[in-house]
Design a protein around this motif. Structure first.
Motif, PDB file in Angstrom:
ATOM      1  N   MET A   1       0.815  -1.177   0.000  1.00 25.77           N
ATOM      2  CA  MET A   1       0.000   0.000   0.000  1.00 25.77           C
ATOM      3  C   MET A   1       0.873   1.261   0.000  1.00 25.77           C
ATOM      4  SD  MET A   1      -3.276   0.855   2.351  1.00 25.77           S
ATOM      5  CE  MET A   1      -2.543   0.993   3.921  1.00 25.77           C
ATOM      6  N   GLN A   2       2.011   1.183   0.653  1.00 24.97           N
ATOM      7  CA  GLN A   2       2.891   2.350   0.765  1.00 24.97           C
ATOM      8  C   GLN A   2       3.356   2.869  -0.585  1.00 24.97           C
ATOM      9  OE1 GLN A   2       6.537   2.260   0.453  1.00 24.97           O
ATOM     10  NE2 GLN A   2       6.836   4.374   1.076  1.00 24.97           N
ATOM     11  N   PRO A   3       3.772   2.020  -1.512  1.00 26.69           N
ATOM     12  CA  PRO A   3       4.198   2.564  -2.809  1.00 26.69           C
ATOM     13  C   PRO A   3       3.070   3.263  -3.566  1.00 26.69           C
ATOM     14  CG  PRO A   3       4.970   0.310  -2.576  1.00 26.69           C
ATOM     15  CD  PRO A   3       4.065   0.588  -1.429  1.00 26.69           C
ATOM     16  N   TYR A   4       1.843   2.742  -3.441  1.00 28.89           N
ATOM     17  CA  TYR A   4       0.722   3.375  -4.130  1.00 28.89           C
ATOM     18  C   TYR A   4       0.422   4.746  -3.533  1.00 28.89           C
ATOM     19  CZ  TYR A   4      -0.032  -1.213  -6.143  1.00 28.89           C
ATOM     20  OH  TYR A   4       0.130  -2.383  -6.806  1.00 28.89           O
ATOM     21  N   LEU A  16       4.128   8.065   6.063  1.00 29.77           N
ATOM     22  CA  LEU A  16       3.183   7.981   7.178  1.00 29.77           C
ATOM     23  C   LEU A  16       2.340   6.705   7.120  1.00 29.77           C
ATOM     24  CD1 LEU A  16       1.993  11.679   7.481  1.00 29.77           C
ATOM     25  CD2 LEU A  16       3.528  10.430   9.010  1.00 29.77           C
ATOM     26  N   ALA A  17       1.943   6.309   5.930  1.00 26.59           N
ATOM     27  CA  ALA A  17       1.161   5.079   5.793  1.00 26.59           C
ATOM     28  C   ALA A  17       1.975   3.870   6.208  1.00 26.59           C
ATOM     29  CB  ALA A  17       0.677   4.928   4.355  1.00 26.59           C
ATOM     30  N   ALA A  18       3.237   3.823   5.800  1.00 24.21           N
ATOM     31  CA  ALA A  18       4.092   2.691   6.170  1.00 24.21           C
ATOM     32  C   ALA A  18       4.297   2.634   7.675  1.00 24.21           C
ATOM     33  CB  ALA A  18       5.429   2.787   5.449  1.00 24.21           C
ATOM     34  N   TRP A  19       4.580   3.756   8.291  1.00 24.22           N
ATOM     35  CA  TRP A  19       4.797   3.758   9.740  1.00 24.22           C
ATOM     36  C   TRP A  19       3.523   3.489  10.518  1.00 24.22           C
ATOM     37  CZ3 TRP A  19       8.765   2.938  12.627  1.00 24.22           C
ATOM     38  CH2 TRP A  19      10.031   3.082  12.069  1.00 24.22           C
ATOM     39  N   THR A  20       2.399   3.972  10.044  1.00 26.63           N
ATOM     40  CA  THR A  20       1.128   3.656  10.697  1.00 26.63           C
ATOM     41  C   THR A  20       0.865   2.166  10.631  1.00 26.63           C
ATOM     42  OG1 THR A  20       0.266   5.818  10.074  1.00 26.63           O
ATOM     43  CG2 THR A  20      -1.336   4.154  10.696  1.00 26.63           C
TER      44      THR A  20
END
Length: 138
Positions: A1-4, A16-20
């Motif tokens: 999801m992070q790359p998208y 932020l998405a990756a760390w969340t």
């Protein structure tokens, strides 16, 4: 999801998405799964009114630690553990299906026998919904 998300919204939102995901979503998911696992075991043993018991919480933590250690040792260990759980799951499902078929066969061959399986499944209509929706109007 992070790359998208990084591609669509930029580097900040991807980061932020990756760390969340790493800090909040995955640990919460694993904690919930370990609690559900222990509750399922207790429920299968017939203990259903002790969810607030400290023992349940400690066993959930123990399961979480065991799974974490297995994943930390090697991927081969976690793959074997996962394979064990998949085989256990399918064996349990097959046992439930076979037990149901045995009860149906025994009831069909001996309709006067009430000591196996009861008569509820045979005398009451089948209902797949635990409630009657109000929009039916019947």
């Amino acid at each position: 999801m992070q790359p998208y998300l990084r591609y669509i919204f930029g580097d900040v939102f991807g980061f932020l998405a990756a760390w969340t995901w790493i800090v909040a979503v995955m640990p919460a998911t694993l904690a919930i799964l370990s609690i559900v696992f222990i509750e399922s075991i207790y429920s299968a043993a017939g203990i259903t009114d002790q969810a607030d018991n400290l023992g349940h919480k400690l066993l959930s933590i123990l399961i979480l630690v065991v799974i974490s250690v297995a994943n930390s040792i090697s991927t081969k260990t976690s793959t074997r553990l996962n394979g064990f759980f998949v085989v256990t799951k399918f064996t349990t499902i097959a046992a439930v299906v076979v037990a149901g078929l045995v009860v149906v066969i025994i009831q069909a061959t001996h309709p006067d026998r009430d000591d196996i399986g009861g008569r509820d499944w045979f005398t009451k209509p089948v209902s797949f919904s635990p409630y009657k929706p109000s929009w039916i109007g019947i």
